[in-house]
Design a protein around this motif. Sequence first.
Motif, short mmCIF file in Angstrom:
data_model
loop_
_atom_site.label_atom_id
_atom_site.label_comp_id
_atom_site.label_asym_id
_atom_site.label_seq_id
_atom_site.Cartn_x
_atom_site.Cartn_y
_atom_site.Cartn_z
N UNK A 46 0.82 -1.22 0.00
CA UNK A 46 0.00 0.00 0.00
C UNK A 46 0.86 1.27 0.00
N UNK A 47 2.07 1.17 0.56
CA UNK A 47 2.98 2.32 0.60
C UNK A 47 4.29 1.91 -0.07
N UNK A 48 4.36 2.03 -1.40
CA UNK A 48 5.58 1.62 -2.12
C UNK A 48 6.67 2.70 -2.05
N UNK A 77 9.39 -0.05 -9.15
CA UNK A 77 8.85 1.31 -9.03
C UNK A 77 9.92 2.29 -9.48
N UNK A 78 9.57 3.14 -10.46
CA UNK A 78 10.51 4.13 -11.00
C UNK A 78 10.19 5.54 -10.53
N UNK A 84 -0.59 7.70 -7.72
CA UNK A 84 -0.10 6.83 -8.78
C UNK A 84 1.39 6.61 -8.67
N UNK A 85 1.85 5.60 -9.38
CA UNK A 85 3.27 5.35 -9.52
C UNK A 85 3.53 4.85 -10.92
N UNK A 110 -2.35 3.29 -6.47
CA UNK A 110 -1.93 2.53 -5.29
C UNK A 110 -2.91 2.70 -4.15
N UNK A 111 -2.81 1.78 -3.22
CA UNK A 111 -3.70 1.77 -2.07
C UNK A 111 -4.60 0.55 -2.13
#
Length: 163
Positions: A46-48, A77-78, A84-85, A110-111
């Motif tokens: 949830x928290x990247x 993850x960039x 969003x990611x 995300x989430x």
Amino acid sequence: MSWKRLLGLTAAVAMLPVLTASAAPAAPADETIIVTAKRSVLSLPAVPTVGLSFLGGGELFDEAGAKVGEGYSTCTVARLAPPELTSHCTSAFRLAKGEIHLSSLRTYTVGATSSFKDSTMAVIGGTGAYKDARGEAKTAKQGGALLDPTAPVSYKFTITISS
């Protein structure tokens, strides 16, 4: 050599590409493969954080609903821009005739509702019948409930392998 013989020889040589082209086998047609991926795993927290790697994927089904394989994506993850990611992802789809490999940048929300947006991917190769595969794949979210295992999130992949 007389000019008539030279003219005849020139005409014959000029016709070789035409004769050769008509005798050459036709190039294979593009192949389109349509599968629906039903997600059974997603390790995105949830928290990247930037640099975090995660895995997503599950079983693949044809348009009639028959299981035809499995597919998984490994992503890193960039960029983070909550909610969003952006991630760099590589995917491998195992089908009866071999594997198809894909690569793309994907945008995830995300989430509690983590899923990726519709996107386009590069076909970068594979194995078996797909060992020289090149082309493009498009994906579209089909629905499902993120927290309900009886109605998994699914994505329709339309993979076009170019000749």
